[in-house]
Structure formats: structure tokens, C-alpha cells
Motif scaffolding. Sequence first.
Motif, PDB file in Angstrom:
ATOM      1  N   ARG A 116       0.862  -1.177   0.000  1.00  0.00           N
ATOM      2  CA  ARG A 116       0.000   0.000   0.000  1.00  0.00           C
ATOM      3  C   ARG A 116       0.898   1.227   0.000  1.00  0.00           C
ATOM      4  N   VAL A 117       0.387   2.331  -0.494  1.00  0.00           N
ATOM      5  CA  VAL A 117       1.215   3.522  -0.632  1.00  0.00           C
ATOM      6  C   VAL A 117       0.535   4.727   0.010  1.00  0.00           C
ATOM      7  N   SER A 118       1.344   5.576   0.614  1.00  0.00           N
ATOM      8  CA  SER A 118       0.867   6.833   1.188  1.00  0.00           C
ATOM      9  C   SER A 118       1.768   7.955   0.694  1.00  0.00           C
ATOM     10  N   ILE A 119       1.166   9.027   0.192  1.00  0.00           N
ATOM     11  CA  ILE A 119       1.928  10.186  -0.271  1.00  0.00           C
ATOM     12  C   ILE A 119       1.454  11.412   0.505  1.00  0.00           C
ATOM     13  N   THR A 120       2.391  12.057   1.183  1.00  0.00           N
ATOM     14  CA  THR A 120       2.074  13.218   2.004  1.00  0.00           C
ATOM     15  C   THR A 120       2.820  14.443   1.489  1.00  0.00           C
ATOM     16  N   PRO A 121       2.127  15.489   1.073  1.00  0.00           N
ATOM     17  CA  PRO A 121       2.819  16.720   0.669  1.00  0.00           C
ATOM     18  C   PRO A 121       3.564  17.327   1.858  1.00  0.00           C
ATOM     19  N   VAL A 122       4.754  17.832   1.622  1.00  0.00           N
ATOM     20  CA  VAL A 122       5.547  18.439   2.693  1.00  0.00           C
ATOM     21  C   VAL A 122       4.781  19.575   3.363  1.00  0.00           C
ATOM     22  N   LYS A 123       3.958  20.277   2.611  1.00  0.00           N
ATOM     23  CA  LYS A 123       3.237  21.430   3.165  1.00  0.00           C
ATOM     24  C   LYS A 123       2.286  21.054   4.298  1.00  0.00           C
ATOM     25  N   LYS A 124       1.987  19.762   4.461  1.00  0.00           N
ATOM     26  CA  LYS A 124       1.109  19.326   5.544  1.00  0.00           C
ATOM     27  C   LYS A 124       1.860  19.071   6.848  1.00  0.00           C
ATOM     28  N   ILE A 125       3.180  19.182   6.810  1.00  0.00           N
ATOM     29  CA  ILE A 125       4.000  18.928   7.994  1.00  0.00           C
ATOM     30  C   ILE A 125       4.180  20.230   8.773  1.00  0.00           C
ATOM     31  N   SER A 126       4.069  20.162  10.075  1.00  0.00           N
ATOM     32  CA  SER A 126       4.094  21.369  10.912  1.00  0.00           C
ATOM     33  C   SER A 126       5.337  22.214  10.681  1.00  0.00           C
ATOM     34  N   ARG A 127       6.488  21.578  10.590  1.00  0.00           N
ATOM     35  CA  ARG A 127       7.732  22.319  10.411  1.00  0.00           C
ATOM     36  C   ARG A 127       7.717  23.122   9.113  1.00  0.00           C
ATOM     37  N   ALA A 128       7.145  22.553   8.073  1.00  0.00           N
ATOM     38  CA  ALA A 128       7.056  23.256   6.797  1.00  0.00           C
ATOM     39  C   ALA A 128       6.165  24.483   6.906  1.00  0.00           C
ATOM     40  N   GLN A 129       5.098  24.357   7.672  1.00  0.00           N
ATOM     41  CA  GLN A 129       4.181  25.481   7.848  1.00  0.00           C
ATOM     42  C   GLN A 129       4.832  26.615   8.628  1.00  0.00           C
ATOM     43  N   GLN A 130       5.777  26.273   9.493  1.00  0.00           N
ATOM     44  CA  GLN A 130       6.471  27.300  10.272  1.00  0.00           C
ATOM     45  C   GLN A 130       7.583  27.975   9.485  1.00  0.00           C
ATOM     46  N   SER A 198      -2.603   8.903   4.561  1.00  0.00           N
ATOM     47  CA  SER A 198      -3.299   8.647   3.295  1.00  0.00           C
ATOM     48  C   SER A 198      -3.123   7.206   2.828  1.00  0.00           C
ATOM     49  N   LEU A 199      -2.672   6.349   3.732  1.00  0.00           N
ATOM     50  CA  LEU A 199      -2.456   4.946   3.384  1.00  0.00           C
ATOM     51  C   LEU A 199      -3.790   4.293   3.055  1.00  0.00           C
ATOM     52  N   GLY A 200      -3.925   3.818   1.839  1.00  0.00           N
ATOM     53  CA  GLY A 200      -5.184   3.213   1.418  1.00  0.00           C
ATOM     54  C   GLY A 200      -5.345   1.799   1.931  1.00  0.00           C
ATOM     55  N   GLU A 201      -6.560   1.320   1.903  1.00  0.00           N
ATOM     56  CA  GLU A 201      -6.833  -0.054   2.317  1.00  0.00           C
ATOM     57  C   GLU A 201      -6.499  -1.040   1.201  1.00  0.00           C
ATOM     58  N   GLU A 202      -6.533  -0.558  -0.041  1.00  0.00           N
ATOM     59  CA  GLU A 202      -6.295  -1.441  -1.181  1.00  0.00           C
ATOM     60  C   GLU A 202      -4.835  -1.856  -1.252  1.00  0.00           C
ATOM     61  N   VAL A 203      -4.605  -3.138  -1.386  1.00  0.00           N
ATOM     62  CA  VAL A 203      -3.257  -3.674  -1.533  1.00  0.00           C
ATOM     63  C   VAL A 203      -2.945  -3.800  -3.013  1.00  0.00           C
ATOM     64  N   LYS A 204      -1.861  -3.157  -3.445  1.00  0.00           N
ATOM     65  CA  LYS A 204      -1.465  -3.220  -4.845  1.00  0.00           C
ATOM     66  C   LYS A 204      -0.498  -4.367  -5.061  1.00  0.00           C
ATOM     67  N   LYS A 205      -0.495  -4.893  -6.281  1.00  0.00           N
ATOM     68  CA  LYS A 205       0.393  -6.009  -6.617  1.00  0.00           C
ATOM     69  C   LYS A 205       1.074  -5.736  -7.948  1.00  0.00           C
TER      70      LYS A 205
END
Length: 205
Positions: A116-130, A198-205
Motif C-alpha cells: 500500500r502507498v501513502s503520499i504526504t505533501p511536505v506542506k502538511k507537515i508542521s515544520r514546513a508550515q512554520q 493517506s495509506l489506502g486499504e487497497e493492496v497493490k500487486k
Amino acid sequence: MHGSHLLVATGRQPNTDKLGLELAGVKTDEKGYIEVNTQLQTNVKHIYALGDVHGGPQFTHLSYDDFRVVRDNLLHEGPRRSAKQRPLPYCVFTDPALGRIGLSETQAKDQGIPYRVSITPVKKISRAQQTGDNVGFWKMLVGPDDRIIGAAIVGPEAGEIMTIIQVAMAGGLRHQELTDMVIAHPVWAEGLNVAFKSLGEEVKK
């Protein structure tokens, strides 16, 4: 496309032809790299090759580990240590920087490993916002057992974050343990608390 410089990278060529290997009977491949087994031993059993001379990924940290492989196999008792059974972390010190460890999606698919894959934009991280330094993303691959099998970090302190993930992988931590870990605010590593949201429930293969 406009630019001030053009960089042409044509690869590297080993200079093993100046080592006199033929006098010792040490074999090289067609490109000049010294042939070794998984313990970095050449065809001459008392001669070992460490570093870039035996080909493969050419990173300083792998050369350091080559020493540990040879040291442990020569001096320590127990199971033989292999140069093939080790992670391959690497960083590209661009702006933004890149840090990679473990499998990519392509590698996981090629090896038939579910993920499974999760992609997080850096802008969502507290340090980036500061700091306002908010370009990039953190991409995590998780296996069916919830353990991390790969990560790609693009953004500030990418190499440092990648190394934390490498330690978590080596320790067999599940992603939930990083999500729920108390991490000092507002360091960049605090982003690990949200990196799997954002980790999805779907398992990719």
C-alpha cells in the motif's frame, strides 16, 4: 528550455588496469571491475576487493560497509556476512533534496510484493508550515504486515528523514508505531506522525 550550464554524465570507468591484477591472477569483468562473491572475495581466495572497484552502486557508505563485511567474515565467528543482504540508502543533495530507502513501487511490482502507498505533501507537515519551506512530498510503501518496505522523501532534510525510516525498517516497526510515536514539536521528523495518513486499504500487486 533555458539554462546556464549543461552537465553530461557518461558514467565511470574503473582504473583497475593499473593495479597489476593479472600478476596475482585476479579476474575482472569486461568493463574492468573486479569479480567478487557475496563476501567480496575474488577468485584468489586470500584477496578481497572493497569499494567501487568491484562495481555495483558506487556510494561511499557502501564502501564503508564493505570493510565491515570483510572484517566480520575474517575475524568473527558465526554466520557469514553478505554484501548482498544490506539496504541501499542514498541521497541526492539537490534543492529540494531526495532520500531513498528500500523498494520503489516499480520494484515491488516487479518482485510481486503486495503493498500500500501513502503520499504526504511536505506542506502538511508542521515544520514546513512554520518555515515556509514546503516543496516536496514523503512517499511510503507498506507491506501486508504493516511494516515499511520502502520510502522516497523529497524535500527539506530528506536524507535525515530517510535514515529514521531506515532504522524503523531495520527494527521491523509497523507504520502505526511511527504514527503514534511522541516526537518533539516542531522538528521535521514529526511529519512521521502524519506520513501514513493517506495509506489506502487497497493492496497493490
